[in-house]
Design an enzyme around this catalytic site. Sequence first.
Site, mmCIF file in Angstrom:
data_model
loop_
_atom_site.group_PDB
_atom_site.id
_atom_site.type_symbol
_atom_site.label_atom_id
_atom_site.label_comp_id
_atom_site.label_asym_id
_atom_site.label_seq_id
_atom_site.Cartn_x
_atom_site.Cartn_y
_atom_site.Cartn_z
ATOM 1 N N LYS A 226 0.825 -1.217 0.000
ATOM 2 C CA LYS A 226 0.000 0.000 0.000
ATOM 3 C C LYS A 226 0.859 1.267 0.000
ATOM 4 C CE LYS A 226 -2.455 0.507 3.775
ATOM 5 N NZ LYS A 226 -2.416 1.658 4.659
ATOM 6 N N ARG B 90 -11.206 4.245 9.697
ATOM 7 C CA ARG B 90 -10.869 2.935 10.265
ATOM 8 C C ARG B 90 -12.109 2.264 10.835
ATOM 9 N NH1 ARG B 90 -5.313 2.911 10.017
ATOM 10 N NH2 ARG B 90 -4.305 1.440 11.415
ATOM 11 N N ARG C 10 11.170 -9.579 4.952
ATOM 12 C CA ARG C 10 11.788 -8.276 5.268
ATOM 13 C C ARG C 10 12.734 -8.372 6.462
ATOM 14 N NH1 ARG C 10 6.613 -4.286 5.412
ATOM 15 N NH2 ARG C 10 6.478 -5.234 7.460
ATOM 16 N N ARG D 261 12.344 -7.769 9.657
ATOM 17 C CA ARG D 261 12.383 -6.750 10.719
ATOM 18 C C ARG D 261 12.226 -7.386 12.087
ATOM 19 N NH1 ARG D 261 8.305 -2.190 8.677
ATOM 20 N NH2 ARG D 261 9.249 -1.803 6.654
ATOM 21 N N ARG E 189 -1.107 -8.770 14.336
ATOM 22 C CA ARG E 189 -1.424 -7.528 13.609
ATOM 23 C C ARG E 189 -2.416 -7.789 12.479
ATOM 24 N NH1 ARG E 189 4.172 -6.192 13.688
ATOM 25 N NH2 ARG E 189 4.270 -6.103 11.421
HETATM 26 P P1 AMP Z 1 -1.219 2.606 10.517
HETATM 27 O O1 AMP Z 1 0.138 3.137 10.203
HETATM 28 O O2 AMP Z 1 -2.282 3.142 9.593
HETATM 29 O O3 AMP Z 1 -1.266 1.118 10.626
HETATM 30 O O4 AMP Z 1 -1.606 3.179 11.959
HETATM 31 C C1 AMP Z 1 -0.828 2.867 13.098
HETATM 32 C C2 AMP Z 1 -1.682 2.987 14.346
HETATM 33 O O5 AMP Z 1 -2.173 4.329 14.477
HETATM 34 C C3 AMP Z 1 -2.937 2.127 14.354
HETATM 35 O O6 AMP Z 1 -2.662 0.847 14.819
HETATM 36 C C4 AMP Z 1 -3.822 2.887 15.327
HETATM 37 O O7 AMP Z 1 -3.440 2.671 16.658
HETATM 38 C C5 AMP Z 1 -3.503 4.332 14.986
HETATM 39 N N1 AMP Z 1 -4.405 4.867 13.927
HETATM 40 C C6 AMP Z 1 -4.053 5.260 12.663
HETATM 41 N N2 AMP Z 1 -5.112 5.701 11.986
HETATM 42 C C7 AMP Z 1 -6.169 5.587 12.814
HETATM 43 C C8 AMP Z 1 -7.569 5.862 12.688
HETATM 44 N N3 AMP Z 1 -8.097 6.338 11.542
HETATM 45 N N4 AMP Z 1 -8.356 5.612 13.759
HETATM 46 C C9 AMP Z 1 -7.858 5.135 14.910
HETATM 47 N N5 AMP Z 1 -6.566 4.840 15.086
HETATM 48 C C10 AMP Z 1 -5.717 5.064 14.055
#
Ligand code: AMP
Length: 189
Positions: free
Chosen positions: A15, A91, A130, A132, A143
């Site tokens: 993505k 989300r 990867r 990591r 996850r």
């Molecule tokens: P991401 O990089 O999009 O996977 O986001 C990392 C973390 O940020 C997620 O696991 C959430 O804890 C928080 N997060 C990001 N975007 C949102 C959202 N739209 N609503 C709630 N939590 C978010």
Amino acid sequence: MPLRLVILGRQGSGKGTQCSLLVEHYGCVHVSTGDMLRAAREEGTELGRAAGELMDRGDLVPDDVMIGIVGERLAKPDIVEHGVLLDGFPRTPEQADALEDILEGQGAVLDVAVNLDVPVDDVKARMLARGREDDTPDAIDRRLRLYEEQTEPLIDWFEGRGLLEVVDGLGTEDEVFARLQATVDDRLA
Ligand code: AMP
């Protein structure tokens, strides 16, 4: 009309790469709420500290907080003029409802929500490759499970609005991007 696009995809779906290609091609602004929260955390703001704990647990930041942050961002002139690629938001169905209201307030609509689909076994293999440190098989499974739980209601929401498109995320970067572009252009036509 500038493009307003949502992208969904599991970790390891490619993505991030496709987001870069999309903003380059369509000239819209990439808004990643994960990046925004990580930046707030780096800066040590109140939001960043509160969000950091939730992020570490894989929990979501509360809807009202996220809706406030994204609402402010979407009102900025760069996005009003050039459109937006939303990555990580909405989300939840509540966030999706709020997005609809925010855009309506701007006389705009969401054009499409693209789900970049890479099967679970493939993303697992990619993440393990990867190498990591935080990508242990258990952590990856956790996850991915959380993603599934959190995203399923959202997929239903977009589908119910007739906004969902599923794009096959397997193949080279160029192949996948060509599919994305064709899907988005079809929607805009
Ligand atoms: P991401 O990089 O999009 O996977 O986001 C990392 C973390 O940020 C997620 O696991 C959430 O804890 C928080 N997060 C990001 N975007 C949102 C959202 N739209 N609503 C709630 N939590 C978010």
